[in-house]
Scaffold this active site. Sequence first.
Site, mmCIF file in Angstrom:
data_model
loop_
_atom_site.group_PDB
_atom_site.id
_atom_site.type_symbol
_atom_site.label_atom_id
_atom_site.label_comp_id
_atom_site.label_asym_id
_atom_site.label_seq_id
_atom_site.Cartn_x
_atom_site.Cartn_y
_atom_site.Cartn_z
ATOM 1 N N TYR A 138 -0.588 -0.735 10.409
ATOM 2 C CA TYR A 138 -0.908 -1.120 9.034
ATOM 3 C C TYR A 138 0.188 -0.654 8.089
ATOM 4 O O TYR A 138 0.724 -1.436 7.295
ATOM 5 C CB TYR A 138 -2.258 -0.540 8.613
ATOM 6 C CG TYR A 138 -2.637 -0.908 7.197
ATOM 7 C CD1 TYR A 138 -3.251 -2.126 6.926
ATOM 8 C CD2 TYR A 138 -2.368 -0.051 6.130
ATOM 9 C CE1 TYR A 138 -3.584 -2.484 5.633
ATOM 10 C CE2 TYR A 138 -2.700 -0.393 4.834
ATOM 11 C CZ TYR A 138 -3.306 -1.609 4.588
ATOM 12 O OH TYR A 138 -3.626 -1.964 3.295
ATOM 13 N N SER A 169 0.854 -1.180 0.000
ATOM 14 C CA SER A 169 0.000 0.000 0.000
ATOM 15 C C SER A 169 0.893 1.235 0.000
ATOM 16 O O SER A 169 2.034 1.179 0.459
ATOM 17 C CB SER A 169 -0.890 0.007 1.250
ATOM 18 O OG SER A 169 -1.503 1.264 1.447
#
Length: 257
Positions: free
Chosen positions: A148, A138
């Site tokens: 994350y 990401s």
Amino acid sequence: MTTALITGSTAGLGAAFARRLAADGHDLVLVARDTKRLREQATELHDRHGIEAEVRTADLSTDAGIDAVADRLGSRRNPVDLLINNAGFGNKGRFLDVPMADELTMLKVHCEAVLRLTSAAVEPMRERGRGGVVNVASVAAFVPRGTYGASKAWVVQFTQGVAKDLAGSGVRLMALAPGFVRTEFHQRAGMSTDNIPNWMWLDADNVVAAALADLSRGRTLSIPDPRYKALMGAAKLVPRGLLGGLTSRTGRKYGPQ
């Protein structure tokens, strides 16, 4: 025909990879936790494209699930030519608001599973002198934004490091780092996305098309949109300390709430 194995295949980018690869004539090994959805997906792709679609139910937050997929990747009789490590999820809330067990589960899926499945896949690929691995990361990997982002930063660094180690072997590895993609990701995490501007959203099929094109070019990192390429380029020019403050405020304004 070649065979591609896709984790998290029933939704989001995983489903988009499955559609594109089936349309291109690849047989598939579809991996997810929901057997019913897997079987429906396999039947639809077989009927539409005439490919073989094998179903593997596995929870990659468990050792048993990782072992089952790793065993399939290691098969010499029915080799896998392309691995898409796509399975992943997000936790809602800031650090210390999220239970430690949930944080550790995320690291299990995003890091340990990617490590072990990549290893299981590339060994037979190297023996054959061909193959590819796409590890889905990401753009959060490039900014300081909690667990994350940290897990996805690991995916990028790991993938590019292994790609260097295997240079010249015929095995290609690439980290895919998209921005916001219209999938079930945020809904499953219970995150609202109403505050994210339309221009920040990407189409899953377009992301997959760009990723496969970048893999064929031999790139080890794919940021599949000019908008996000520009944003990440600008982020490199901002001092790290200032970037942390900016991404924290921006995350609260535009990120999942």
